[in-house]
Design a protein around this motif. Sequence first.
Motif, PDB file in Angstrom:
ATOM      1  N   UNK A  56       0.810  -1.226   0.000  1.00  0.00           N
ATOM      2  CA  UNK A  56       0.000   0.000   0.000  1.00  0.00           C
ATOM      3  C   UNK A  56       0.840   1.271   0.000  1.00  0.00           C
ATOM      4  N   UNK A  57       2.111   1.157   0.430  1.00  0.00           N
ATOM      5  CA  UNK A  57       2.922   2.362   0.578  1.00  0.00           C
ATOM      6  C   UNK A  57       4.386   2.072   0.276  1.00  0.00           C
ATOM      7  N   UNK A  58       5.180   3.134   0.246  1.00  0.00           N
ATOM      8  CA  UNK A  58       6.583   2.992  -0.148  1.00  0.00           C
ATOM      9  C   UNK A  58       7.415   2.225   0.879  1.00  0.00           C
ATOM     10  N   UNK A  80      13.803   6.124  -3.675  1.00  0.00           N
ATOM     11  CA  UNK A  80      12.681   5.825  -4.556  1.00  0.00           C
ATOM     12  C   UNK A  80      12.081   7.134  -5.041  1.00  0.00           C
ATOM     13  N   UNK A  81      11.647   7.133  -6.289  1.00  0.00           N
ATOM     14  CA  UNK A  81      10.846   8.239  -6.813  1.00  0.00           C
ATOM     15  C   UNK A  81       9.522   7.633  -7.251  1.00  0.00           C
ATOM     16  N   UNK A  82       8.440   8.201  -6.768  1.00  0.00           N
ATOM     17  CA  UNK A  82       7.097   7.730  -7.095  1.00  0.00           C
ATOM     18  C   UNK A  82       6.469   8.725  -8.046  1.00  0.00           C
ATOM     19  N   UNK A 130      10.741  12.383  -5.861  1.00  0.00           N
ATOM     20  CA  UNK A 130      11.590  11.661  -4.914  1.00  0.00           C
ATOM     21  C   UNK A 130      10.868  11.577  -3.568  1.00  0.00           C
ATOM     22  N   UNK A 131      10.876  10.386  -3.008  1.00  0.00           N
ATOM     23  CA  UNK A 131      10.153  10.119  -1.766  1.00  0.00           C
ATOM     24  C   UNK A 131      11.051  10.444  -0.570  1.00  0.00           C
ATOM     25  N   UNK A 132      10.549  11.282   0.321  1.00  0.00           N
ATOM     26  CA  UNK A 132      11.271  11.629   1.546  1.00  0.00           C
ATOM     27  C   UNK A 132      10.668  10.945   2.770  1.00  0.00           C
ATOM     28  N   UNK A 133       9.402  10.548   2.661  1.00  0.00           N
ATOM     29  CA  UNK A 133       8.715   9.875   3.775  1.00  0.00           C
ATOM     30  C   UNK A 133       7.751   8.858   3.186  1.00  0.00           C
ATOM     31  N   UNK A 134       7.242   7.974   4.030  1.00  0.00           N
ATOM     32  CA  UNK A 134       6.325   6.937   3.580  1.00  0.00           C
ATOM     33  C   UNK A 134       5.153   7.564   2.816  1.00  0.00           C
ATOM     34  N   UNK A 135       4.867   7.025   1.622  1.00  0.00           N
ATOM     35  CA  UNK A 135       3.862   7.596   0.733  1.00  0.00           C
ATOM     36  C   UNK A 135       2.994   6.482   0.163  1.00  0.00           C
ATOM     37  N   UNK A 136       1.711   6.752   0.016  1.00  0.00           N
ATOM     38  CA  UNK A 136       0.777   5.781  -0.555  1.00  0.00           C
ATOM     39  C   UNK A 136       1.115   5.519  -2.019  1.00  0.00           C
ATOM     40  N   UNK A 137       0.998   4.251  -2.430  1.00  0.00           N
ATOM     41  CA  UNK A 137       1.200   3.860  -3.825  1.00  0.00           C
ATOM     42  C   UNK A 137      -0.158   3.491  -4.408  1.00  0.00           C
ATOM     43  N   UNK A 165      -2.462   2.126  -7.975  1.00  0.00           N
ATOM     44  CA  UNK A 165      -2.334   1.245  -9.132  1.00  0.00           C
ATOM     45  C   UNK A 165      -1.766   2.014 -10.326  1.00  0.00           C
ATOM     46  N   UNK A 166      -0.961   1.339 -11.119  1.00  0.00           N
ATOM     47  CA  UNK A 166      -0.314   1.891 -12.316  1.00  0.00           C
ATOM     48  C   UNK A 166       0.706   2.980 -11.976  1.00  0.00           C
ATOM     49  N   UNK A 167       1.303   2.890 -10.795  1.00  0.00           N
ATOM     50  CA  UNK A 167       2.344   3.839 -10.403  1.00  0.00           C
ATOM     51  C   UNK A 167       3.638   3.523 -11.144  1.00  0.00           C
ATOM     52  N   UNK A 168       4.476   4.531 -11.280  1.00  0.00           N
ATOM     53  CA  UNK A 168       5.831   4.359 -11.789  1.00  0.00           C
ATOM     54  C   UNK A 168       6.778   4.647 -10.637  1.00  0.00           C
ATOM     55  N   UNK A 169       7.647   3.682 -10.355  1.00  0.00           N
ATOM     56  CA  UNK A 169       8.610   3.843  -9.265  1.00  0.00           C
ATOM     57  C   UNK A 169      10.012   3.696  -9.821  1.00  0.00           C
ATOM     58  N   UNK A 170      10.830   4.716  -9.599  1.00  0.00           N
ATOM     59  CA  UNK A 170      12.232   4.675  -9.983  1.00  0.00           C
ATOM     60  C   UNK A 170      13.046   4.313  -8.754  1.00  0.00           C
ATOM     61  N   UNK A 171      14.049   3.465  -8.954  1.00  0.00           N
ATOM     62  CA  UNK A 171      14.984   3.083  -7.890  1.00  0.00           C
ATOM     63  C   UNK A 171      16.334   3.650  -8.286  1.00  0.00           C
ATOM     64  N   UNK A 172      16.860   4.545  -7.433  1.00  0.00           N
ATOM     65  CA  UNK A 172      18.057   5.296  -7.790  1.00  0.00           C
ATOM     66  C   UNK A 172      19.133   5.175  -6.710  1.00  0.00           C
ATOM     67  N   UNK A 173      20.368   4.947  -7.105  1.00  0.00           N
ATOM     68  CA  UNK A 173      21.469   4.978  -6.137  1.00  0.00           C
ATOM     69  C   UNK A 173      21.745   6.422  -5.732  1.00  0.00           C
ATOM     70  N   UNK A 174      22.573   6.623  -4.705  1.00  0.00           N
ATOM     71  CA  UNK A 174      22.927   7.993  -4.322  1.00  0.00           C
ATOM     72  C   UNK A 174      23.546   8.742  -5.496  1.00  0.00           C
TER      73      UNK A 174
END
Length: 77
Positions: free
Chosen positions: A26-28, A49-51, A55-62, A64-73
């Motif tokens: 349900x969330x990040x 994570x970017x939703x 860019x996500x700084x705190x827990x965020x609801x996800x 359906x059909x979301x795009x999530x990027x996973x990025x290194x520092x």
Amino acid sequence: MKIELIIFGKIAEFINNQNIEVDGIADTDAFKQYLENQFPALKNMKYKLALNKNIIQENTEITNHATIAIMPPFSGG
């Protein structure tokens, strides 16, 4: 729930860009736990994570059909 994953940097060496179907996420925070269970190498890495391009700084609801990027520092210059 359908999620599009976009992977950057060194993380792309072991996770490919892909569309996944997950239930019970349900969330990040829950999604990060899911990722680290599916891809144990992430547990030892720092990443953001970017939703939907934010860019996500705190827990965020996800949703359906979301795009999530996973990025290194990264750093700017």
